[in-house]
Design a protein around this motif. Structure first.
Motif, PDB file in Angstrom:
ATOM      1  N   GLY A  40       7.915  -6.509  -2.708  1.00  0.00           N
ATOM      2  CA  GLY A  40       8.961  -5.412  -2.889  1.00  0.00           C
ATOM      3  C   GLY A  40       8.425  -3.955  -2.780  1.00  0.00           C
ATOM      4  N   ALA A  41       7.272  -3.897  -2.370  1.00  0.00           N
ATOM      5  CA  ALA A  41       6.633  -2.561  -2.380  1.00  0.00           C
ATOM      6  C   ALA A  41       7.224  -1.432  -1.330  1.00  0.00           C
ATOM      7  N   TYR A  42       7.542  -0.289  -2.168  1.00  0.00           N
ATOM      8  CA  TYR A  42       8.243   1.020  -1.307  1.00  0.00           C
ATOM      9  C   TYR A  42       7.746   2.132  -1.887  1.00  0.00           C
ATOM     10  N   VAL A  43       7.820   3.149  -1.056  1.00  0.00           N
ATOM     11  CA  VAL A  43       7.555   4.640  -1.581  1.00  0.00           C
ATOM     12  C   VAL A  43       8.748   5.441  -1.864  1.00  0.00           C
ATOM     13  N   TYR A  49       5.747   1.962  -5.596  1.00  0.00           N
ATOM     14  CA  TYR A  49       6.325   0.917  -6.570  1.00  0.00           C
ATOM     15  C   TYR A  49       6.189  -0.446  -6.070  1.00  0.00           C
ATOM     16  N   ALA A  50       6.049  -1.400  -6.798  1.00  0.00           N
ATOM     17  CA  ALA A  50       5.776  -2.592  -6.274  1.00  0.00           C
ATOM     18  C   ALA A  50       5.925  -3.638  -7.478  1.00  0.00           C
ATOM     19  N   THR A  62       5.393  -2.140 -11.475  1.00  0.00           N
ATOM     20  CA  THR A  62       4.314  -0.998 -11.603  1.00  0.00           C
ATOM     21  C   THR A  62       4.353  -0.141 -10.440  1.00  0.00           C
ATOM     22  N   SER A  63       3.816   1.177 -10.693  1.00  0.00           N
ATOM     23  CA  SER A  63       3.965   2.283  -9.828  1.00  0.00           C
ATOM     24  C   SER A  63       2.596   3.180  -9.895  1.00  0.00           C
ATOM     25  N   ILE A  64       2.343   3.922  -9.013  1.00  0.00           N
ATOM     26  CA  ILE A  64       1.172   5.005  -8.837  1.00  0.00           C
ATOM     27  C   ILE A  64       1.748   6.012  -8.009  1.00  0.00           C
ATOM     28  N   GLU A  65       0.935   7.133  -8.340  1.00  0.00           N
ATOM     29  CA  GLU A  65       1.262   8.618  -7.518  1.00  0.00           C
ATOM     30  C   GLU A  65       0.267   8.212  -6.207  1.00  0.00           C
ATOM     31  N   LEU A  66       0.967   8.446  -5.172  1.00  0.00           N
ATOM     32  CA  LEU A  66       0.109   8.209  -3.970  1.00  0.00           C
ATOM     33  C   LEU A  66      -1.061   9.331  -3.605  1.00  0.00           C
TER      34      LEU A  66
END
Length: 197
Positions: A40-43, A49-50, A62-66
């Protein structure tokens, strides 16, 4: 290597934009070995987010700043997105993180989510939904779902708008063939408390 670098730069610069159901702007998720254990990953708004599987086999939002990950490959570390020395945040705890744009934060506290897979055994293309999907026609998964994983209880129907043959699921389904619904699902919705939608 050059092609992968150019593709990553195009994603980060805004190329490859897509629109999610409801008109929310999303971008294609960048590459990384997190894709082996996350779905389910997307930006959205510079954040990846995934839903990632931890060592116990549980799925965590979970998420992380690109912008922190430009020089590093993104990985799944026990259900958490990381890149180099930078660690992301969990999104599935109550009040945690920014959440997906459609749920007001915290991914609904992790209560309702369904990840659908094109192939049996949770393989192939996948995506995650957190709300009712009355018509899967524009998602690429209409009549193309062979296995599913859940948070909460969900109803799956063979026709759009919750018509046709409908079944309720609360346990992961590794092969929908066993339920007579392989490649036949056209709508999905979470079942609330008391069996209400």
């Amino acid at each position: 290597m050059l092609i992968e670098t150019l593709a990553a730069m195009a994603v980060l610069s805004g190329a490859g934009q897509e629109f999610a159901p409801g008109g929310l702007q999303e971008r294609v998720a960048p590459r990384g070995d997190y894709r082996d254990s996350c779905s389910g990953a997307y930006v959205n708004r510079g954040r990846l987010y995934a839903d990632c599987r931890n060592r116990r086999g549980n799925i965590r939002g979970t998420s992380i700043e690109l912008n922190r990950c430009a020089d590093y490959e993104i990985r799944n570390d026990n259900g958490l997105l990381v890149c180099g020395p930078h660690r992301g945040t969990y999104e599935d705890r109550p009040g945690g993180g920014g959440g997906r744009p459609d749920d007001g934060g915290g991914w609904d506290g992790g209560r309702n989510a369904i990840t659908v897979y094109r192939d049996a055994l949770y393989r192939g293309s996948s995506t995650t939904f957190r709300g009712a999907m009355p018509n899967l026609r524009n998602t690429g998964f209409n009549d193309n779902i062979s296995s599913m994983q859940f948070r909460g209880t969900w109803e799956a129907c063979t026709d759009a708008y919750f018509r046709g043959t409908c079944r309720t699921f609360s346990d992961d389904v590794w092969n929908l063939q066993q339920h007579g619904m392989n490649d036949r699902i056209s709508s999905l919705r979470p079942v609330g408390r008391g069996g209400r939608w």
